[in-house]
Design an enzyme around this catalytic site. Structure first.
Site: not given
Length: 815
Positions: A501, A504, A508, A629
């Site tokens: 993934g 910010s 990842v 977020d």
């Protein structure tokens, strides 16, 4: 002009040089291959597994079989006294294990890779891919200087390492475990090889063997057990050697059978053991030998030491799985000058090819060549014939072309790497906010303005930089500081297979640390412009500053960090079940309809878990923290399906109360951004409340925060256009009108009328619509939300309960 005989000799020399770079030849403790023997306090036999997604190491010891780093692939391994080592696929990393299988990384370099490895009694040596053939050595885990020794390959034995000089001069170069050349035995061994042009060299206990340029095995050194009494043989008869403490074994090229000489110390010599099977490779322990069988790629061992210790009956083989006959070359068949194994794709599980060793047996001379040097125990034969010379010339040409292509392919793969990969943003199909109108975000009907990368990234303000916790919190004692090499190792050099993934400030990856812990590693994106680099650095500092002092069961825990040059990485505990977004909207999960989230009780519980994490940030962190977020892709699920809030790259320290407001540029994700925050550029804790309200609507409807008008009800449009619709605008009128059932996610069994579950779902729905009120003052606090979701979860467990959904601060006010 070069004579015919001289020309053939040169061709043979060059051909064997190519062969020596491909065919594995092993010493007492082993030059690198796909099997390894570690002896000493305990006997350990290891092999690189075949037919698995990762070519990991599997070891047998004390009758037990165990995997080593099951998610990391290796090219080759070698063993010695109480240690075995492995070169990771690609050659950038060297890892070694002690008798307890505790790993230690000795080397990491993506540019200067390792091409050969040998492990001896007290030293570990590896040759690099530099043109000078530099050798690096370690003793007791610490590197020691080799005084710029330049060799093509390395072999290690008891207190001694040797190699063939890079410049192809006569003789060999040897050095002790401290790299000194002044040792009497070392000098004597070198002198005894000075008159020979050697292609390679292999070290045992007190003796050294090698193949000279005419293809004969030459042995020198200690001979108290006949270990250097080489049996009569033809030129190029042996393709591999394995040297033990006082014995030597050779693997024949033609039929792949083994012959051993020397040994003793027990009732019988190693030469008395007849192993009537074919082998792909062989390695030696101190007083026994092991081989990888050609028939089924199993490992069997034999010898006086093996039987004397009653380790395992050789005729049945060790209970290891199938072992690779050679490393899986990712660059493919062009790098294999002599073809690939027939089952190569299956053995490598589709991740590479195994090169066949170049076979010179068919080119063996029919008549004797000139007599070999004395002491080699070889039968002389005549000079090669004219057809043989033509065959050797053809082989040299084809082999050199194949080898050159392979080297170029490997260098290209290593040089290019993977840089500046596209970010995978877990986002709805959402329009980009392009308007500067401060009255709120405008949704365009023009589909050309729809962008998948619509997350707004803004640089943190100077005020925030001044207010962040100082270096003491940034580098808190409880967080580990990792090296970049450690994290590259854990993620298989940040391979695409391990990408899970985006966050910010970067991508990842899933990783596995040397101690076995599974982690998620967020790596800041490289190759960005100055502003992007500043944003990445700000987000990295933000997460590190916050997470180093935040500890709650509904927040993702920070394990550690890495800062090296421009590299910035954060290490988190791994969330096995991924992001909530994927379970709700990922096409695969939608089609299979098998997610464990397809129950209202589970969805309410996830909303409650997230709310508790945010409540901790708002009410119990000192000073309070505003996440900024909150969205379904930032709510992760651990192995027990407990939800945790993640990604603090945009977080700010909040005001002490809602009456205090902090001007700051808007940041967040389209569909989840608080419209009041976006319009006024003033952030409060109620901005997180709005984001959580949208998440609850996602849980109720199964739709994305922004979806298209042609959506089929599962949150996925059919790809043929459609107008972007806000989930908030879609859901609120239906819920307020009392028709909630019309918009509930059809993947979940409808709550029965007049039952507690129906009331629980309605309670979450009414809580959600209050969270997304346009003005922050009309939204509930996180404490109110937690209380209502706790009541909803209790209703799911209590079929007879009844609690009015209009009670409390979040009741609907009819107009």
């Amino acid at each position: 002009m070069m004579s015919s005989t001289t020309g053939v000799t040169v061709i043979i020399t060059y051909a064997i040089a190519i062969l020596s770079s491909i065919q594995t030849i092993h010493t007492l403790s082993g030059s690198a291959t796909t099997i390894a023997v570690s002896y000493g306090s305990t006997i350990t036999i290891c092999g690189i597994t075949a037919g698995q997604p990762s070519q990991h190491i599997q070891c047998w010891r004390n009758g037990q079989v165990s995997d080593v780093f099951s998610n990391i692939s290796f090219d080759s391994i070698a063993g010695g006294r109480d240690v075995f080592c492995g070169i990771r696929s690609g050659g950038s990393t060297l890892i070694c294990w002690n008798p307890n299988l505790t790993p230690k990384r000795l080397y990491y370099n993506e540019t200067v890779i390792l091409t050969d490895l040998a492990v001896g009694d007290s030293q570990i040596c590896a040759v690099t891919n530099t043109s000078q053939g530099t050798v690096n050595c370690w003793r007791d885990g610490e590197e020691f200087t080799t005084r710029n020794i330049r060799i093509r390959s390395v072999s290690s034995g008891l207190g001694l390492s040797c190699g063939v000089p890079v410049d192809n001069t006569s003789g060999i170069i040897c050095f002790g475990s401290n790299s000194q050349l002044a040792n009497t035995n070392t000098i004597q061994l070198q002198v005894e090889f000075d008159s020979f042009s050697m292609l390679n060299v292999f070290v045992g206990g007190g003796h050294v063997c090698g193949v000279n340029s005419t293809g004969f095995v030459i042995c020198r050194g200690a001979n108290d057990h006949g270990q250097i009494d080489v049996p009569d043989h033809e030129a190029f008869e042996f393709s591999a050697l394995a040297l033990g403490l006082n014995h030597t074994c050779g693997l024949r090229m033609l039929n792949k059978t083994v012959v051993c000489w020397g040994g003793g110390g027990g009732n019988v010599n190693v030469s008395d053991y007849v192993v009537g099977v074919s082998f792909e490779s062989i390695v030696a322990g101190s007083d026994f030998t092991c081989g990888l069988t050609s028939n089924n790629l199993s490992v069997i061992c034999w010898g006086d030491g093996w039987v004397r210790n009653g380790l395992y009956p050789s005729e049945f083989g060790l209970p290891l799985g199938s072992v690779l006959p050679g490393p899986c070359v990712r660059s493919g068949p062009p790098a294999c000058g002599c073809g690939i194994y027939a089952q190569s794709d299956t053995l490598c599980s589709g991740s590479g090819s195994i090169c066949m060793p170049c076979n010179l047996a068919s080119l063996a001379p029919p008549s004797p060549p000139p007599s070999p040097p004395t002491g080699g125990g070889n039968v002389p034969r005549s000079s090669p014939s004219r057809p043989l010379r033509r065959g050797l010339l053809a082989f040299a040409i084809v082999g050199s072309i194949g080898t050159f292509a392979g080297i170029c392919t490997i260098i290209y793969c290593l040089w290019t790497g993977i840089c500046c990969g596209n970010k995978k943003i877990h986002n709805s199909v959402q329009p980009t906010i392009t308007s500067t109108n401060h009255n709120g975000p405008q949704l365009s009907n023009n589909s050309s303005q729809v962008s998948r990368s619509s997350t707004i990234r803004r640089q943190a303000s100077r005020a925030f930089r001044r207010q962040r916790s100082g270096t003491s919190s940034k580098h808190a004692d409880r967080e580990e500081e990792f090296t970049f090499a450690d994290l590259a190792l854990a993620t298989d050099n940040f391979s695409l297979e391990n990408k899970i993934g985006s966050g910010s400030f970067g991508v990842v990856y899933k990783g596995k640390l040397l101690d076995g812990r599974e982690v998620a590693i967020k790596r800041g994106e490289m190759c960005q412009k100055a502003k992007k680099f500043q944003e990445k650095e700000s987000a990295f500092d933000s997460e590190l500053a916050f997470l180093s002092r935040l500890h709650h069961k509904h927040l993702v825990r920070l394990v550690g960090y890495c800062e090296e040059r421009e590299e910035k990485l954060l290490v988190y505990e791994y969330m096995k079940n991924g992001a909530l977004f994927d379970h709700l909207h990922d096409k695969k999960n939608v089609e299979q309809n098998s997610s464990l989230l397809n129950s209202w009780k589970m969805r309410i519980k996830i909303a409650l878990d997230a709310a508790r994490g945010i409540e901790y940030l708002h009410n119990y962190a000192v000073p309070p923290i505003i996440h900024r977020d909150i969205k379904s892709s930032n709510i992760l699920l651990d192995a027990n399906w407990v939800a945790r809030v993640s990604d603090f790259g945009l977080s700010l320290m909040g005001p002490e109360s809602d009456s205090e407001q902090r001007p700051t540029k808007a940041a967040g994700t389209v569909g989840y951004i608080d419209p009041e925050y976006y319009g006024l550029n003033v952030v409060t804790a109620k901005s997180d409340v709005y984001g959580l309200g949208v998440v609850m609507l996602e849980l109720l409807t199964g739709k994305r925060a922004i979806f298209k008008s042609n959506d089929d009800g599962t949150g996925n449009g059919n790809g043929n256009g459609g107008t972007p619709i806000s989930l908030v605008d879609y859901a609120i009128p239906t819920i307020v009108s009392g028709e909630l059932a019309k918009i509930l996610d059809k993947r979940v069994r409808p709550p029965e009328a007049n039952e507690a579950e129906s009331e629980a779902v309605e309670l979450m729905a009414y809580t959600a619509i209050h969270c997304v009120n346009l003005e922050g003052r009309d939204r509930p606090t996180m404490t109110d939300i937690v209380a209502n979701l706790e009541r909803a979860l209790t209703l799911c467990d209590d079929s007879h309960g009844s609690i009015s959904i209009s009670s409390g601060q979040i009741s609907i006010i009819s107009e």
